[in-house]
Design an enzyme around this catalytic site. Sequence first.
Site, short mmCIF file in Angstrom:
data_model
loop_
_atom_site.label_atom_id
_atom_site.label_comp_id
_atom_site.label_asym_id
_atom_site.label_seq_id
_atom_site.Cartn_x
_atom_site.Cartn_y
_atom_site.Cartn_z
N TYR A 1 -14.41 11.09 -6.33
CA TYR A 1 -13.14 10.74 -6.99
C TYR A 1 -12.33 11.99 -7.30
CZ TYR A 1 -10.01 9.84 -10.95
OH TYR A 1 -8.92 9.82 -11.79
N SER B 1 -11.00 13.82 -4.31
CA SER B 1 -9.86 13.16 -3.65
C SER B 1 -8.58 13.33 -4.47
CB SER B 1 -10.16 11.68 -3.38
OG SER B 1 -10.29 10.97 -4.59
N LYS B 2 -8.71 13.34 -5.80
CA LYS B 2 -7.53 13.58 -6.64
C LYS B 2 -7.07 15.03 -6.49
CE LYS B 2 -5.63 11.25 -9.22
NZ LYS B 2 -4.49 10.30 -9.04
N THR C 1 -5.64 13.93 -12.96
CA THR C 1 -6.72 13.88 -13.95
C THR C 1 -7.27 15.27 -14.27
OG1 THR C 1 -9.04 13.21 -14.13
CG2 THR C 1 -8.19 13.35 -11.93
N ASP C 2 -7.89 15.39 -15.44
CA ASP C 2 -8.54 16.66 -15.79
C ASP C 2 -9.81 16.88 -14.96
OD1 ASP C 2 -10.15 14.71 -17.00
OD2 ASP C 2 -10.10 15.61 -19.00
N GLU C 3 -10.29 15.82 -14.31
CA GLU C 3 -11.57 15.94 -13.59
C GLU C 3 -11.48 16.89 -12.39
OE1 GLU C 3 -13.82 12.32 -13.22
OE2 GLU C 3 -12.74 11.40 -14.88
N ASP D 1 0.84 -1.20 0.00
CA ASP D 1 0.00 0.00 0.00
C ASP D 1 0.88 1.25 0.00
OD1 ASP D 1 -1.83 2.07 0.80
OD2 ASP D 1 -3.10 0.53 1.71
N ARG E 1 -16.09 13.89 -23.42
CA ARG E 1 -14.79 13.62 -22.83
C ARG E 1 -13.73 13.81 -23.91
NH1 ARG E 1 -17.70 14.09 -19.17
NH2 ARG E 1 -18.09 12.72 -17.39
N ASN F 1 -9.37 11.48 -20.37
CA ASN F 1 -9.76 10.06 -20.34
C ASN F 1 -8.87 9.21 -21.24
OD1 ASN F 1 -12.18 11.48 -19.36
ND2 ASN F 1 -13.08 9.44 -19.40
P1 NAD Z 1 -6.65 1.73 -12.18
O1 NAD Z 1 -7.79 1.79 -11.24
O2 NAD Z 1 -6.74 0.87 -13.40
O3 NAD Z 1 -5.32 1.29 -11.42
C1 NAD Z 1 -4.98 1.76 -10.14
C2 NAD Z 1 -3.91 0.83 -9.59
O4 NAD Z 1 -3.53 1.33 -8.30
C3 NAD Z 1 -4.39 -0.61 -9.38
O5 NAD Z 1 -3.41 -1.50 -9.85
C4 NAD Z 1 -4.56 -0.73 -7.87
O6 NAD Z 1 -4.33 -2.03 -7.38
C5 NAD Z 1 -3.51 0.24 -7.37
N1 NAD Z 1 -3.80 0.78 -6.04
C6 NAD Z 1 -4.99 1.25 -5.59
N2 NAD Z 1 -4.86 1.64 -4.32
C7 NAD Z 1 -3.57 1.43 -3.95
C8 NAD Z 1 -2.81 1.67 -2.78
N3 NAD Z 1 -3.40 2.17 -1.68
N4 NAD Z 1 -1.51 1.35 -2.78
C9 NAD Z 1 -0.92 0.82 -3.88
N5 NAD Z 1 -1.58 0.57 -5.00
C10 NAD Z 1 -2.89 0.89 -5.06
O7 NAD Z 1 -6.39 3.24 -12.58
P2 NAD Z 1 -5.78 3.86 -13.92
O8 NAD Z 1 -6.89 4.13 -14.85
O9 NAD Z 1 -4.63 3.05 -14.36
O10 NAD Z 1 -5.28 5.27 -13.37
C11 NAD Z 1 -3.96 5.44 -12.87
C12 NAD Z 1 -3.80 6.87 -12.42
O11 NAD Z 1 -4.05 7.76 -13.49
C13 NAD Z 1 -4.78 7.27 -11.30
O12 NAD Z 1 -4.08 8.09 -10.40
C14 NAD Z 1 -5.86 8.07 -12.03
O13 NAD Z 1 -6.44 9.03 -11.17
C15 NAD Z 1 -5.05 8.71 -13.13
N6 NAD Z 1 -5.80 9.01 -14.37
C16 NAD Z 1 -6.55 8.05 -14.98
C17 NAD Z 1 -7.21 8.35 -16.17
C18 NAD Z 1 -8.01 7.32 -16.91
O14 NAD Z 1 -8.68 7.65 -17.90
N7 NAD Z 1 -7.99 6.03 -16.52
C19 NAD Z 1 -7.10 9.64 -16.72
C20 NAD Z 1 -6.32 10.60 -16.05
C21 NAD Z 1 -5.67 10.26 -14.88
P1 TYD Z 2 -15.84 6.55 -17.33
O1 TYD Z 2 -15.18 5.64 -18.30
O2 TYD Z 2 -16.38 5.99 -16.06
O3 TYD Z 2 -14.83 7.74 -17.07
P2 TYD Z 2 -15.05 9.18 -16.32
O4 TYD Z 2 -16.31 9.13 -15.56
O5 TYD Z 2 -13.86 9.25 -15.45
O6 TYD Z 2 -15.05 10.21 -17.41
O7 TYD Z 2 -17.05 7.26 -18.07
C1 TYD Z 2 -16.84 8.00 -19.28
C2 TYD Z 2 -18.17 8.62 -19.66
O8 TYD Z 2 -19.07 7.56 -20.03
C3 TYD Z 2 -18.85 9.35 -18.53
O9 TYD Z 2 -19.49 10.51 -19.06
C4 TYD Z 2 -19.88 8.37 -17.99
C5 TYD Z 2 -20.25 7.58 -19.24
N1 TYD Z 2 -20.64 6.17 -18.99
C6 TYD Z 2 -21.84 5.69 -19.54
O10 TYD Z 2 -22.59 6.40 -20.23
N2 TYD Z 2 -22.16 4.37 -19.31
C7 TYD Z 2 -21.38 3.55 -18.56
O11 TYD Z 2 -21.75 2.37 -18.35
C8 TYD Z 2 -20.15 4.05 -18.02
C9 TYD Z 2 -19.25 3.18 -17.20
C10 TYD Z 2 -19.82 5.38 -18.29
#
Ligand code: NAD
Ligand code: TYD
Length: 371
Positions: free
Chosen positions: A158, A161-162, A132-134, A57, A222, A187
């Site tokens: 989410y 917290s980010k 993230t952009d969120e 962790d 997105r 995204n």
């Molecule tokens: P993900 O949920 O696929 O992966 C997160 C990983 O972190 C997992 O392997 C999980 O086991 C690990 N993890 C969770 N809690 C933990 C802890 N306490 N200690 C150690 N490991 C832990 O997420 P992702 O989509 O790969 O995103 C990775 C990062 O990029 C995140 O910080 C997310 O906020 C950021 N991000 C994601 C997106 C996206 O579109 N997926 C876009 C912008 C930024």
């Molecule tokens: P998601 O992939 O969860 O990413 P984020 O919420 O971080 O942007 O969702 C992308 C967009 O798709 C978001 O506007 C929510 C929408 N969405 C659906 O319409 N149906 C679904 O089942 C999911 C998971 C997301």
Amino acid sequence: MILVTGGAGFIGSNFVLDWLAEHDESVVSLDKLTYAGNLENLVTLKDDERHIFVRGDIGNTELVAKLLKQYRPRAIVNFAAESHVDRSIHGPEDFIQTNIVGTFHLLEAVRGYWSGLAGEEKTNFRFLHVSTDEVYGSLAKDDPAFSETHRYEPNSPYSASKAASDHLVRAYHHTYGLPVLTTNCSNNYGPYHFPEKLIPLMIVNALAGKPLPVYGDGQQIRDWLYVKDHCAAIRCVLEKGRVGEVYNIGGWNEKANLDIVHTVCDLLDELRPLSGKWEVGSGKDTHPTPHSSFPTYRSLITFVADRPGHDRRYAIDARKIEHELGWKPAETFETGIRKTVQWYLDNPGWVSNVQSGAYRQWVEKNYMGRA
Ligand code: NAD
Ligand code: TYD
């Protein structure tokens, strides 16, 4: 070597795989292996001596301090987080624990390690925080895209917290001088994406002949970026980014959700057509079981109740990273989404392994009340 947290998740595993394909510099991956962490993503590195996997962790300061002492990384890339908005709505606690408290403990361990370094080792050390952009909130239709100076206005547990973790990272630079870099990306999509997020969920549901649940009117926008472009951007920021700076990363690729779902359906129609090829499915989720009465995958689209507090539009202004560091995406949405759909078609084993009992429970919890 470098330390990567969250290296078994979607973006983290792509980052580790790409890093080792391009460098001989070793990687220690620290990952708690939550539901989103999957060692199968890293299976090709099983016998690779350049990769060390540690289950743990980021909030365990003692463990992180021990790893830092043992491996003496020159940089840390922090991907570890709870990352799914819908899960944060159903249960925010884990998001507070990992994204805020966990990042704080990680920063404390890193500060301790970095303070003990000297000379070039200290000057060249970097802590790169992936965000993230969120955190910037939601844009109206004609608003300009998010720049690095956009106000923080997070709307979901989410993104809040980010946002908090970004503030902590910033504070550790301003207060203690920790050499940090922060990236805020749009995204992502691509291989190893857990099928709770929009694009992989649509692909795996379509292949199983299940409804494709579009929230609300499907007109939420997105800005989509192929995951390998994000990983390249992070490598670029790590190498050339100015300490203390924030870099927005995006694909210049704004699309409405419904258009994304249409694109996925049309690609599947081309690559795995329904007509005439398969027998009538049982309707159960064995693969492949589409129902013969679906002429195209688009007919599986089902509009369902919207996400509470749903952000309407995200868009990234990625000019800073392009002008300052020379990064821009290599993939267009058309090339990236085709590769992604093909990857899911080529990896049915990965798909069925991630759809465990826990995954099915989540699907039930999130979609049951929406119909
Ligand atoms: P993900 O949920 O696929 O992966 C997160 C990983 O972190 C997992 O392997 C999980 O086991 C690990 N993890 C969770 N809690 C933990 C802890 N306490 N200690 C150690 N490991 C832990 O997420 P992702 O989509 O790969 O995103 C990775 C990062 O990029 C995140 O910080 C997310 O906020 C950021 N991000 C994601 C997106 C996206 O579109 N997926 C876009 C912008 C930024
Ligand atoms: P998601 O992939 O969860 O990413 P984020 O919420 O971080 O942007 O969702 C992308 C967009 O798709 C978001 O506007 C929510 C929408 N969405 C659906 O319409 N149906 C679904 O089942 C999911 C998971 C997301």
